[in-house]
Motif scaffolding. Structure first.
Motif, PDB file in Angstrom:
ATOM      1  N   THR A 184      37.482  32.713  44.738  1.00 29.65           N
ATOM      2  CA  THR A 184      38.888  32.402  45.245  1.00 29.65           C
ATOM      3  C   THR A 184      39.265  33.807  46.133  1.00 29.65           C
ATOM      4  O   THR A 184      38.722  34.868  45.705  1.00 29.65           O
ATOM      5  N   LEU A 185      40.138  33.622  47.105  1.00 33.79           N
ATOM      6  CA  LEU A 185      40.346  34.731  47.771  1.00 33.79           C
ATOM      7  C   LEU A 185      41.134  35.754  46.916  1.00 33.79           C
ATOM      8  O   LEU A 185      41.127  36.997  47.206  1.00 33.79           O
ATOM      9  N   GLN A 186      41.734  35.426  45.864  1.00 30.57           N
ATOM     10  CA  GLN A 186      42.543  36.559  45.147  1.00 30.57           C
ATOM     11  C   GLN A 186      41.567  37.308  44.447  1.00 30.57           C
ATOM     12  O   GLN A 186      42.162  38.276  43.967  1.00 30.57           O
ATOM     13  N   GLU A 187      40.516  37.057  44.057  1.00 28.48           N
ATOM     14  CA  GLU A 187      39.379  37.856  43.487  1.00 28.48           C
ATOM     15  C   GLU A 187      38.792  39.046  44.588  1.00 28.48           C
ATOM     16  O   GLU A 187      38.254  39.862  44.205  1.00 28.48           O
ATOM     17  N   GLU A 188      39.122  38.825  45.654  1.00 24.70           N
ATOM     18  CA  GLU A 188      38.974  40.126  46.622  1.00 24.70           C
ATOM     19  C   GLU A 188      40.180  40.614  47.231  1.00 24.70           C
ATOM     20  O   GLU A 188      40.638  40.146  48.399  1.00 24.70           O
TER      21      GLU A 188
END
Length: 266
Positions: A184-188
């Motif tokens: 997920t984008l939240q992980e980066e």
């Protein structure tokens, strides 16, 4: 790295670096298609084998080999095979498949395959190029380039200078070395931040331009929020950094017969 085309004695095999320009791209309003850098880069990413004499193709819709007929321009007599310089064109496989047999052997460096396909973003109505992956680092014979006719009983023309084959080397096994992952984008956080900056600037610029009778010069610093050109310039949306190895063009060498040089004579 050495990349060699061995031609059969006296055969005129015409190979050129991939060209950036396309007629349909020239015809887009203000030639906007060239603003898509990935499109232009793909056009140049390899070499083209080129038609030397114009001819038409007609397929009768059958699965037979002689269902494909070649008609040289200026003639009306159909032929099972058409030869021009260093290439033969015929319907060897049947089922509307047109085969280009080039009298040349392409030798890539060790552990490199050759991706063989039609010229990127080059179209012909009624016919589709077929793609292939060929082990050309060991193969002591040529390969064929094939197209599939998709409309029967229609004359399909190849003009002089049209590319009938496009190819470029690829390291063998690289795609199998990849470790595909879904995240997920939240992980980066950094990527998420850059993505959000770009998204907000695009949305704001679109809303500003949606206001009637507003000119760019009437809005202070409008140029600072224009999203166009980030990828073209290799910039991140935040404007705080860029990508140092960004490419805007390719300098692909021509095949040379100068035996004193390598790398295509560069």
């Amino acid at each position: 790295m050495k990349f060699t085309a061995y031609t059969f004695g006296g055969q005129d095999v015409r190979i050129r670096p991939g060209r950036q320009r396309r007629e349909w791209m020239n015809d887009t309003p203000r030639r906007f298609a060239y603003r898509c850098l990935p499109l232009s880069m793909a056009n140049m990413h390899g070499w083209e084998l080129v038609v030397q004499e114009p001819f038409d193709i007609v397929w009768d819709g059958s699965s037979e080999a002689d269902g494909v007929q070649i008609i040289p321009v200026g003639q009306e007599e159909k032929q099972d095979k058409f030869s021009m310089g260093g290439v033969d064109v015929y319907g060897w496989f049947g089922s509307g498949i047109v085969t280009f047999y080039t009298r040349a052997i392409l030798e890539t460096p060790d552990d490199y395959n050759l991706w063989v396909t039609g010229a990127p973003n080059f179209f012909k109505a009624g016919i589709q190029p077929l793609s292939a992956l060929v082990e050309t680092d060991w193969m002591p014979y040529t390969f064929t380039m094939n197209w599939k006719v998709t409309r029967s009983e229609q004359r399909i023309r190849f003009e002089e200078g049209d590319p009938y084959c496009f190819f470029f080397p690829v390291p063998r096994g690289d795609v199998e070395k990849m470790d595909p992952q879904m995240r997920t984008l939240q992980e980066e956080p950094e990527m998420k931040c850059q993505h959000r900056k770009g998204k907000l600037q695009r949305e704001f610029a679109q809303k500003v331009r949606a206001i009637k009778d507003v000119k760019d010069e009437q809005i202070e610093n409008l140029h600072e929020i224009k999203p166009q050109g980030w990828y073209m310039k290799g910039e991140y949306p935040g404007g705080d950094k860029d990508f140092p190895d960004h490419q805007k063009t390719l300098d692909v060498s021509s095949f040379s017969d100068d035996k004193s040089t390598e790398n295509g004579g560069r």
